[in-house]
Write a protein that holds these residues in place. Structure first.
Motif, PDB file in Angstrom:
ATOM      1  N   GLU A 164     -25.417   2.165 -57.973  1.00 42.81           N
ATOM      2  CA  GLU A 164     -25.425   3.462 -57.427  1.00 42.81           C
ATOM      3  C   GLU A 164     -27.000   3.774 -56.800  1.00 42.81           C
ATOM      4  OE1 GLU A 164     -24.074   7.791 -58.643  1.00 42.81           O
ATOM      5  OE2 GLU A 164     -25.125   6.707 -60.334  1.00 42.81           O
ATOM      6  N   ALA A 165     -27.854   3.331 -57.399  1.00 45.31           N
ATOM      7  CA  ALA A 165     -29.305   3.365 -57.284  1.00 45.31           C
ATOM      8  C   ALA A 165     -29.484   2.663 -55.999  1.00 45.31           C
ATOM      9  CB  ALA A 165     -30.224   3.199 -58.459  1.00 45.31           C
ATOM     10  N   ARG A 166     -29.194   1.639 -55.577  1.00 42.91           N
ATOM     11  CA  ARG A 166     -29.491   1.042 -54.418  1.00 42.91           C
ATOM     12  C   ARG A 166     -28.624   0.887 -53.464  1.00 42.91           C
ATOM     13  NH1 ARG A 166     -27.788  -4.181 -57.613  1.00 42.91           N
ATOM     14  NH2 ARG A 166     -26.005  -4.746 -56.821  1.00 42.91           N
ATOM     15  N   ASP A 167     -27.260   1.789 -53.661  1.00 39.21           N
ATOM     16  CA  ASP A 167     -26.453   1.671 -52.520  1.00 39.21           C
ATOM     17  C   ASP A 167     -25.240   2.713 -52.959  1.00 39.21           C
ATOM     18  OD1 ASP A 167     -24.723   1.085 -50.737  1.00 39.21           O
ATOM     19  OD2 ASP A 167     -23.772  -0.687 -51.424  1.00 39.21           O
ATOM     20  N   PRO A 168     -25.835   4.023 -52.827  1.00 32.12           N
ATOM     21  CA  PRO A 168     -25.123   5.134 -53.174  1.00 32.12           C
ATOM     22  C   PRO A 168     -23.958   5.411 -52.390  1.00 32.12           C
ATOM     23  CG  PRO A 168     -27.160   5.710 -52.079  1.00 32.12           C
ATOM     24  CD  PRO A 168     -27.373   4.400 -52.316  1.00 32.12           C
ATOM     25  N   GLY A 169     -23.855   4.855 -51.175  1.00 34.57           N
ATOM     26  CA  GLY A 169     -22.634   4.928 -50.498  1.00 34.57           C
ATOM     27  C   GLY A 169     -21.492   4.069 -50.764  1.00 34.57           C
ATOM     28  N   PHE A 170     -21.598   3.174 -51.773  1.00 33.00           N
ATOM     29  CA  PHE A 170     -20.464   2.268 -52.170  1.00 33.00           C
ATOM     30  C   PHE A 170     -19.624   2.768 -52.804  1.00 33.00           C
ATOM     31  CE2 PHE A 170     -19.261  -1.671 -54.468  1.00 33.00           C
ATOM     32  CZ  PHE A 170     -18.653  -2.462 -53.675  1.00 33.00           C
ATOM     33  N   LEU A 171     -18.561   3.296 -52.474  1.00 31.01           N
ATOM     34  CA  LEU A 171     -17.283   3.980 -53.287  1.00 31.01           C
ATOM     35  C   LEU A 171     -16.804   3.349 -54.139  1.00 31.01           C
ATOM     36  CD1 LEU A 171     -16.089   6.242 -50.053  1.00 31.01           C
ATOM     37  CD2 LEU A 171     -17.364   6.892 -52.199  1.00 31.01           C
ATOM     38  N   PRO A 172     -16.563   1.912 -54.108  1.00 32.20           N
ATOM     39  CA  PRO A 172     -15.655   1.222 -55.355  1.00 32.20           C
ATOM     40  C   PRO A 172     -16.457   1.312 -56.571  1.00 32.20           C
ATOM     41  CG  PRO A 172     -15.691  -0.012 -53.234  1.00 32.20           C
ATOM     42  CD  PRO A 172     -16.797   1.179 -53.064  1.00 32.20           C
ATOM     43  N   ALA A 173     -17.932   1.380 -56.415  1.00 35.74           N
ATOM     44  CA  ALA A 173     -18.689   1.627 -57.745  1.00 35.74           C
ATOM     45  C   ALA A 173     -18.485   3.070 -58.125  1.00 35.74           C
ATOM     46  CB  ALA A 173     -20.247   1.154 -57.338  1.00 35.74           C
ATOM     47  N   GLN A 174     -18.571   4.028 -57.117  1.00 41.84           N
ATOM     48  CA  GLN A 174     -18.263   5.381 -57.596  1.00 41.84           C
ATOM     49  C   GLN A 174     -16.924   5.331 -58.440  1.00 41.84           C
ATOM     50  OE1 GLN A 174     -20.478   7.909 -57.621  1.00 41.84           O
ATOM     51  NE2 GLN A 174     -22.114   6.566 -56.602  1.00 41.84           N
ATOM     52  N   GLU A 175     -15.759   4.873 -58.042  1.00 46.03           N
ATOM     53  CA  GLU A 175     -14.748   5.001 -58.533  1.00 46.03           C
ATOM     54  C   GLU A 175     -14.708   4.407 -59.885  1.00 46.03           C
ATOM     55  OE1 GLU A 175     -10.120   3.492 -57.541  1.00 46.03           O
ATOM     56  OE2 GLU A 175     -11.706   2.838 -56.211  1.00 46.03           O
ATOM     57  N   SER A 176     -15.309   3.147 -60.039  1.00 47.63           N
ATOM     58  CA  SER A 176     -15.391   2.510 -61.487  1.00 47.63           C
ATOM     59  C   SER A 176     -16.265   3.677 -62.449  1.00 47.63           C
ATOM     60  CB  SER A 176     -16.192   1.286 -61.295  1.00 47.63           C
ATOM     61  OG  SER A 176     -15.478   0.329 -60.668  1.00 47.63           O
ATOM     62  N   LEU A 177     -17.261   4.170 -61.877  1.00 40.66           N
ATOM     63  CA  LEU A 177     -17.814   5.088 -62.789  1.00 40.66           C
ATOM     64  C   LEU A 177     -17.412   6.129 -63.321  1.00 40.66           C
ATOM     65  CD1 LEU A 177     -21.489   5.170 -60.812  1.00 40.66           C
ATOM     66  CD2 LEU A 177     -21.142   5.008 -63.332  1.00 40.66           C
ATOM     67  N   LEU A 178     -16.386   6.624 -62.364  1.00 43.92           N
ATOM     68  CA  LEU A 178     -15.405   7.999 -62.584  1.00 43.92           C
ATOM     69  C   LEU A 178     -14.656   7.307 -63.649  1.00 43.92           C
ATOM     70  CD1 LEU A 178     -14.832  10.515 -61.297  1.00 43.92           C
ATOM     71  CD2 LEU A 178     -13.076   9.775 -60.128  1.00 43.92           C
ATOM     72  N   ALA A 179     -13.894   6.237 -63.540  1.00 41.43           N
ATOM     73  CA  ALA A 179     -13.045   5.683 -64.517  1.00 41.43           C
ATOM     74  C   ALA A 179     -13.690   5.393 -65.850  1.00 41.43           C
ATOM     75  CB  ALA A 179     -12.457   4.326 -63.926  1.00 41.43           C
ATOM     76  N   LEU A 180     -14.976   5.158 -65.876  1.00 46.49           N
ATOM     77  CA  LEU A 180     -15.601   5.039 -67.268  1.00 46.49           C
ATOM     78  C   LEU A 180     -15.707   6.304 -67.851  1.00 46.49           C
ATOM     79  CD1 LEU A 180     -18.661   2.456 -67.101  1.00 46.49           C
ATOM     80  CD2 LEU A 180     -16.549   2.360 -68.390  1.00 46.49           C
ATOM     81  N   GLU A 181     -16.086   7.398 -67.089  1.00 48.27           N
ATOM     82  CA  GLU A 181     -16.038   8.774 -67.562  1.00 48.27           C
ATOM     83  C   GLU A 181     -14.884   9.263 -68.147  1.00 48.27           C
ATOM     84  OE1 GLU A 181     -20.124  10.174 -64.607  1.00 48.27           O
ATOM     85  OE2 GLU A 181     -17.881  10.691 -63.834  1.00 48.27           O
ATOM     86  N   LEU A 182     -13.717   9.156 -67.460  1.00 45.98           N
ATOM     87  CA  LEU A 182     -12.538   9.494 -67.878  1.00 45.98           C
ATOM     88  C   LEU A 182     -12.204   8.517 -69.165  1.00 45.98           C
ATOM     89  CD1 LEU A 182     -10.536   9.892 -64.536  1.00 45.98           C
ATOM     90  CD2 LEU A 182     -11.402  11.600 -66.165  1.00 45.98           C
TER      91      LEU A 182
END
Length: 291
Positions: free
Chosen positions: A144-162
């Motif tokens: 996220e820090a180096r590639d904030p527009g990479f949505l698959p990582a955001q999806e995985s972060l969201l899954a971890l939060e849930l």
């Protein structure tokens, strides 16, 4: 297959034909045959790493851990700087039940990987397989820090939060993603995922409908069908999915299976039978037999 075998018979060094034969054998579950072809490819071209990693995959699939360990040792000598080989070593360690060493291997690789978000995300999958949730989160935050527009990582972060019960944090992430990507269907889908986790199925259906309107994929169609079903509107769910399948999406078997399950739940056996007949026509061998 016969044509490819004839090519190999005519030219015993035809690597392309051997690789295709290996792929066909693996798809058909003939792993011993796949190993045979991949070993021949390896002997003919030991400088090619991809077929050897495929061979490792088959060894792991067949639980041939000793062969997999020996192969990864040999690959480490032949390709000492390859991150793919180092990932392979971690996979072998994980398959052998050595979670401690596998965790250390994947953490080390994650800390060193700076060039490929896709490869880092693959490491996350292996970190989660070792139950290294903290390590996976650190990897995702680095992406996220180096590639904030990479949505698959955001999806995985969201899954971890849930997964950790952090629904508020997940919703806050959705708000941020919506600001950055106002027209992205994946953000609507992720919003639906958060609402499903919060047991707000009707609101999830609204989010999935938006995602499907932006991008009419099978994933979005099945998500909307599921949310409508869970919200109590099974009739509406079936009308939607049946219409979608009949409008030029007849070759997608997961959608057919979801539709058939819904029809069975409503005891519409004749319609369900028609759907399963379509599945059979698509070559799907399903264990469910309708009387």
């Amino acid at each position: 297959v016969q044509r490819l075998e004839q090519l190999v018979a005519q030219d015993a060094t035809d690597l392309r034909a051997m690789s295709e034969l290996a792929a066909i054998a693996e798809r058909q579950g003939q792993n011993a045959e796949a190993v045979n072809w991949l070993q021949r490819v390896r002997q003919l071209d030991p400088s090619a790493i991809a077929p050897q990693l495929r061979l490792l995959d088959v060894y792991l699939k067949d639980r041939r851990l000793q062969d997999a360990g020996q192969l990864v040792d040999e690959l480490a000598v032949a390709f000492p700087t390859s991150i793919h080989v180092r990932i392979a070593r971690g996979r072998v360690q994980l398959a052998a039940g050595d979670r401690g060493r596998a965790t250390a291997t994947f953490r080390e690789l994650s800390a060193q990987e700076e060039s490929s978000s896709d490869r880092s995300l693959r490491l996350v999958k292996f970190q989660l397989a070792t139950n290294d949730v903290d390590g996976a989160r650190e990897t995702l935050l680095r992406i996220e820090a180096r590639d904030p527009g990479f949505l698959p990582a955001q999806e995985s972060l969201l899954a971890l939060e849930l997964r950790e019960g952090k629904a508020k944090e997940a919703l806050a992430r959705i708000v941020q993603l919506r600001e950055r990507h106002p027209d992205a269907a994946i953000v609507d889908r992720l919003h639906g995922d958060v609402l499903m986790h919060s047991v707000d199925f009707a609101a999830a259906a609204v989010a999935y409908r938006k995602a499907h309107a932006r991008d009419q994929t099978e994933t979005h169609a099945i998500a909307l069908f599921t949310a409508l079903h869970r919200s109590g509107d099974l009739d509406g769910a079936i009308r939607f999915l049946q219409g979608w399948v009949n409008s030029g999406n007849s070759g997608l078997t997961p959608a057919h299976k979801a539709l058939a399950a819904g029809l069975l739940a409503l005891e519409r056996y004749d319609q369900a039978r028609q759907v399963f007949q379509k599945l059979q026509a698509l070559g799907v061998d399903d264990p469910l037999v309708l009387a």
